[in-house]
Design an enzyme around this catalytic site. Structure first.
Site: not given
Length: 337
Positions: A177, A275, A305
């Protein structure tokens, strides 16, 4: 948060495959818990909530040979906490490969503790040292502090590799991320500085300046990471809106063309079908390939995610972990046990 039905859809931005059944059950469980979302909390409360929830959903921390907390000097005199994991006794004759890892959390939450199980897994399974970085977070520290910390640790890792028992010719960069954003930026910095990492392991990285891709629009709510949450994270991190167009924040398209990526190290990029960041991860792989950089795209259509940290509830996550380990072993030139 509402859970969107998991049947296949032709809607732009949605995958053709259904949501993994265990993942769908986990999302439903989160909805029933009725806990306030991170973006509804004060930043300090959000940090605490994230730290408390992380070990509940993640795998049990695997054993490693050692886990040592160290400090790395930053350019402004700050001492950056890092944690060095080793899979076995370091040999100065046969040094170990090293993965420099940056945790996720929207540049606002997360720590070396929240990502301890994942770093332990990568250390043991890939038979490499892992240096996990506790870079400074917003809102107390805004852009570009986090990326400066990442660059400072990058340079330190190469300079100190011999002392750590690491092989300077086999250093990789990784992150998930927001940490994937930092790892991607570090790959560019490394090229510019004449350093030669062997891989950038980017797990659902953030790469774009503005959240206007089909996956952002189609998956704005219902899949753990929401549009409101992304906006809140960036509000905590960015010093000004113009910084969205800095390639260190948006290596895909910051400033229109993003980072110049020709000559950066090869990449392994994991994306999740459900995501919001899916499309920008795919686009970054395409950007690298267009520049002549070897880039492997691993697409997990039934995942959401942050799925790398949901392995306790979702058995299918284990395959993604194994794929990441295989990518590291290939880059490091180590045989698979």
């Amino acid at each position: 948060m509402s859970v969107v039905p998991s049947s296949p859809s032709a809607t732009p931005g949605l995958p053709d495959s259904p949501l993994d059944p265990q993942m769908a059950a986990l999302l439903a469980l989160i909805v029933r818990a009725k806990r306030p979302p991170i973006h509804a909390m004060a930043p300090e409360d959000a940090k605490i909530a994230y730290e408390k929830s992380a070990p509940i959903l993640d795998i049990h921390p695997p054993p490693v040979h050692t886990a040592e907390d160290l400090l790395v000097p930053a350019r402004d005199g700050h001492a950056i906490p890092v944690r060095l994991y080793t899979p076995r006794e370091a040999s100065w004759i046969e040094p170990l490969p090293l993965l420099v890892y940056f945790h996720g959390g929207g540049f606002t939450v997360g720590s070396i503790d929240s990502h301890d199980p994942l770093c332990r897994l990568l250390c043991g399974k890939a038979d490499c040292m892992v240096l996990s970085v506790d870079y400074r977070l917003g809102p107390a520290w805004r852009f570009p502090t986090a990326v400066n910390d990442a660059f400072d640790v990058l340079h330190w890792a190469f300079a100190e590799a011999d002392k750590l028992g690491a092989d300077p010719a086999r250093i990789g960069l990784g992150g998930d991320s927001a940490g994937g954003t930092l790892a991607a930026a570090c790959a560019v910095e490394a090229r510019d500085a004449g350093l030669a990492p062997v891989l950038q392991l980017l797990v659902y990285p953030g790469t774009c300046a503005r959240q206007d891709t089909p996956s952002h629009r189609a998956l704005a709510d219902g899949y753990l990471l929401t549009a409101d949450m992304i906006r809140w994270f960036f509000a905590q991190y960015l010093d000004q809106d113009a910084s969205r167009d800095d390639w260190r924040f948006a290596p895909l398209d910051g400033g229109g063309t993003g980072a110049k990526v020709d000559g950066v190290c090869p990449a392994w990029i994991a994306v999740a079908g459900y995501d919001p960041l899916h499309d920008e991860g795919v686009a970054y792989a395409e950007k690298l390939r267009a520049a002549g950089v070897a880039a492997t795209l691993a697409d997990y259509p039934g995942m959401i995610h942050d799925f790398f940290k949901l392995g306790r509830f979702v058995p299918a996550v284990a395959q993604a972990h194994a794929d990441a380990v295989a990518a590291l072993r290939t880059a490091f030139g180590t045989s698979q046990d």
